[in-house]
Design a protein around this motif. Structure first.
Motif, short mmCIF file in Angstrom:
data_model
loop_
_atom_site.label_atom_id
_atom_site.label_comp_id
_atom_site.label_asym_id
_atom_site.label_seq_id
_atom_site.Cartn_x
_atom_site.Cartn_y
_atom_site.Cartn_z
N THR A 124 8.42 -9.78 5.89
CA THR A 124 9.75 -10.04 6.46
C THR A 124 10.11 -8.86 7.36
O THR A 124 9.45 -7.84 7.34
N GLU B 20 3.60 0.51 7.44
CA GLU B 20 3.53 -0.30 8.65
C GLU B 20 4.88 -0.55 9.31
O GLU B 20 4.93 -0.92 10.50
N ASP C 160 9.81 -5.50 -5.23
CA ASP C 160 9.09 -6.39 -4.30
C ASP C 160 9.46 -7.83 -4.62
O ASP C 160 9.60 -8.19 -5.79
N PHE D 260 -4.61 1.53 6.43
CA PHE D 260 -4.38 2.00 5.05
C PHE D 260 -4.25 3.52 5.03
O PHE D 260 -3.41 4.06 4.30
N ASN E 164 -11.17 -2.11 3.09
CA ASN E 164 -11.63 -0.97 3.92
C ASN E 164 -10.51 0.08 3.81
O ASN E 164 -9.60 0.12 4.62
N ALA F 40 0.83 -1.21 0.00
CA ALA F 40 0.00 0.00 0.00
C ALA F 40 0.86 1.26 0.00
O ALA F 40 0.70 2.14 -0.86
N ALA F 41 1.80 1.34 0.94
CA ALA F 41 2.59 2.56 1.07
C ALA F 41 3.56 2.72 -0.10
O ALA F 41 3.69 3.82 -0.66
C1 LIG Z 1 -5.87 -10.03 6.13
C2 LIG Z 1 -5.62 -8.56 6.28
C3 LIG Z 1 -6.66 -7.67 6.08
C4 LIG Z 1 -6.45 -6.30 6.26
N1 LIG Z 1 -7.48 -5.44 6.03
C5 LIG Z 1 -7.29 -4.11 6.19
C6 LIG Z 1 -8.32 -3.20 5.88
O1 LIG Z 1 -9.40 -3.57 5.39
N2 LIG Z 1 -8.09 -1.88 6.13
C7 LIG Z 1 -6.88 -1.40 6.62
O2 LIG Z 1 -6.73 -0.20 6.82
N3 LIG Z 1 -5.86 -2.26 6.85
C8 LIG Z 1 -6.04 -3.58 6.64
N4 LIG Z 1 -5.00 -4.45 6.87
C9 LIG Z 1 -3.68 -3.88 7.24
C10 LIG Z 1 -2.99 -3.36 5.97
O3 LIG Z 1 -3.01 -4.36 4.98
C11 LIG Z 1 -1.55 -2.96 6.26
O4 LIG Z 1 -1.48 -2.10 7.36
C12 LIG Z 1 -0.95 -2.26 5.03
O5 LIG Z 1 -0.96 -3.14 3.94
C13 LIG Z 1 0.45 -1.78 5.32
O6 LIG Z 1 0.98 -1.25 4.13
P1 LIG Z 1 2.55 -1.30 3.84
O7 LIG Z 1 2.71 -0.83 2.44
O8 LIG Z 1 3.28 -0.62 4.92
O9 LIG Z 1 2.91 -2.84 3.95
P2 LIG Z 1 2.42 -4.04 3.01
O10 LIG Z 1 1.15 -3.70 2.35
O11 LIG Z 1 2.50 -5.24 3.87
O12 LIG Z 1 3.53 -4.10 1.87
C14 LIG Z 1 4.85 -4.50 2.12
C15 LIG Z 1 5.42 -5.03 0.83
O13 LIG Z 1 6.82 -5.26 1.02
C16 LIG Z 1 7.16 -6.50 0.43
N5 LIG Z 1 8.32 -7.04 1.14
C17 LIG Z 1 8.43 -7.40 2.44
N6 LIG Z 1 9.65 -7.86 2.71
C18 LIG Z 1 10.36 -7.81 1.54
C19 LIG Z 1 11.68 -8.17 1.18
N7 LIG Z 1 12.52 -8.71 2.07
N8 LIG Z 1 12.06 -7.97 -0.09
C20 LIG Z 1 11.20 -7.44 -1.00
N9 LIG Z 1 9.94 -7.08 -0.73
C21 LIG Z 1 9.51 -7.26 0.55
C22 LIG Z 1 5.93 -7.38 0.61
O14 LIG Z 1 5.90 -8.42 -0.35
C23 LIG Z 1 4.80 -6.35 0.43
O15 LIG Z 1 4.37 -6.28 -0.91
C24 LIG Z 1 -5.17 -5.81 6.66
C25 LIG Z 1 -4.13 -6.72 6.85
C26 LIG Z 1 -4.34 -8.07 6.65
C27 LIG Z 1 -3.18 -9.02 6.85
#
Ligand SMILES: Cc1cc2nc3c(=O)[nH]c(=O)nc-3n(C[C@H](O)[C@H](O)[C@H](O)COP(=O)(O)OP(=O)(O)OC[C@H]3O[C@@H](n4cnc5c(N)ncnc54)[C@H](O)[C@@H]3O)c2cc1C
Length: 396
Positions: free
Chosen positions: A170, A361, A29, A374, A47, A12-13
């Motif tokens: 991770t 996150e 990724d 999100f 959501n 997402a971020a």
């Molecule tokens: C089942 C579920 C349902 C959810 N529903 C909601 C909702 O409805 N509303 C809401 O607000 N939040 C929801 N959340 C929480 C939300 O998904 C997360 O807070 C959000 O996705 C965080 O965004 P991010 O980009 O920081 O991390 P992420 O979306 O987790 O993205 C991190 C990315 O980094 C990549 N990555 C990780 N480690 C490595 C590595 N070593 N090398 C290369 N790539 C890597 C991963 O593959 C991933 O694509 C939900 C979470 C889950 C698990």
């Protein structure tokens, strides 16, 4: 390969930041597809925000840190983006906005924006090593088995938390933070079902009812009994405030006055057993369970006011000690992360190395259930993207 910005993590971020950072962006990724957590979120409808988002909806060692980013990119900004892309949405409850059709629309919107911005998306690409020198960052990658070296003056870490390792989570973000001298707070699973000794609620599995669950904070939402313990939104919310060994308090009848109900019924249906009298207030399966757990016996007519008051107190303040949680395997989020005092709250850049950013996150900012996580991902991504666009290094 030379870029202006390398972003690690196409969740997402990372997607949001890549779409808005400007310049030549490499988005990396190790997953097969970007935005996998978005795709499965909200039961497949995502959501994507909460219209009531405020700093009080987040847990962090520094509750003030999230204020600036949240104020500068609001839920309505994301709603405008979603609406501009023709994605229909609705409010489900408590300010929670969901797609009418599918979470895949949000992923498609973000990947479309990245494409339009000319972002180079490297999927199935693992990060081997990150270095920083006078020429900026050098990231050693393996793209589908092929070694690759990418360079850029700016690096954004958006690799999320540890939740759901099966989906590729991770601790890379924390490792990079430590590598560059930033502190990482203790991490633990959040928004996670709580477990109880085997069989404790097995007979109630599948039963759901409105409840108030308190662990410091009180959450009035549905409670679900499962084979392993307790779940449902009220428990998931409470789990983020719960620590191993602590009790939780469950009000099975929020807003009701069970003492008044039982006392008023006593002269009318006094011959009914106490357990069956509870059916006036609760599903019969739960009455049976509580009858056994609390040793309830006799008829309603046999109960003094004092006994009814004691029962009423138990119903509204049932104290339970979970044996644990389901852990990162099912947790929706990771609490804790990159310590905020090392980051600039306006840009998400490391104060000690302003070309290094942490968003989403992996930062020690965790939202409640209900679209807040999100919203933090979008807002923190936009804070970093704004700084990258402006060429602002984020230095204090
Ligand atoms: C089942 C579920 C349902 C959810 N529903 C909601 C909702 O409805 N509303 C809401 O607000 N939040 C929801 N959340 C929480 C939300 O998904 C997360 O807070 C959000 O996705 C965080 O965004 P991010 O980009 O920081 O991390 P992420 O979306 O987790 O993205 C991190 C990315 O980094 C990549 N990555 C990780 N480690 C490595 C590595 N070593 N090398 C290369 N790539 C890597 C991963 O593959 C991933 O694509 C939900 C979470 C889950 C698990």
């Amino acid at each position: 390969m030379d870029f202006d910005t390398i972003i690690l993590g196409a969740g997402a971020a990372g997607l949001m930041c890549a779409a808005h950072a400007g310049g030549r962006v490499l988005l990396v990724d190790h997953a097969k597809r970007p935005g996998e957590k978005i795709r499965i979120s909200g039961g497949g409808r995502c959501n994507f925000t909460n219209t009531d988002t405020g700093p009080a909806n987040f847990l962090s060692d520094n509750p003030h840190f999230c204020k600036s980013a949240l104020a500068r990119y609001t839920p309505w900004d994301f709603v405008s983006l979603v609406s501009e892309h023709g994605i229909a949405w609705h409010e489900k409850t408590l300010g929670q906005l969901f797609c009418d059709d599918s979470a895949k629309q949000i992923v498609a919107m973000l990947t479309g924006l990245c494409e339009a911005a000319g972002v180079r998306l490297a999927l199935e690409t693992s990060v081997e090593r990150v270095d920083h020198g006078p020429e900026g960052f050098t990231v050693a990658l393996t793209e589908r088995g092929r070694p690759l070296s990418a360079r850029a003056p700016n690096l954004v870490v958006a690799t999320g938390g540890k939740s759901i390792p099966k989906m590729g989570a991770t601790g890379l973000g924390y490792d990079i933070a430590r590598q560059f001298g930033l502190a990482v707070t203790d991490t633990r699973p959040g928004l996670v079902p709580l477990t109880f000794p085997e069989g404790r609620f097995a007979g109630l599995s599948g039963l759901s009812l409105p409840a108030r669950v308190t662990t410091g904070h009180a959450f009035d939402e549905a409670l679900l009994f499962t084979h392993r313990g307790l779940s449902g939104p009220s428990i998931l919310q409470a789990s983020s405030y719960w620590r191993e060994g602590e009790e939780i308090e469950v009000n099975l009848l929020p807003g009701a006055a069970p003492f008044d109900t039982l006392r008023a019924a006593r002269p009318k249906v006094g011959r009914r057993s106490l357990v069956r009298s509870l059916d006036m207030l609760l599903p019969a399966r739960l009455s049976d369970h509580l009858g056994e757990a609390w040793g309830l016996s006799g008829n309603l007519a046999d109960q003094s006011d004092r006994a009814l008051q004691a029962l009423s107190d138990q119903l509204t303040a049932w104290r339970l000690t979970p044996s644990g949680s389901e852990g990162y395997r099912t947790a929706e989020v990771t609490l804790g992360g990159v310590a905020t005092y090392g980051l600039d709250s306006k840009t998400m850049a490391a104060k000690s190395l302003p070309q290094l950013y942490f968003i989403g996150e992996c930062v020690d900012v965790t939202g409640w259930l209900g679209g807040y996580n999100f919203q933090w991902a979008w807002a923190s991504a936009m804070a970093a993207a704004g700084a990258l666009r402006a060429g602002d290094t984020g230095a204090d």
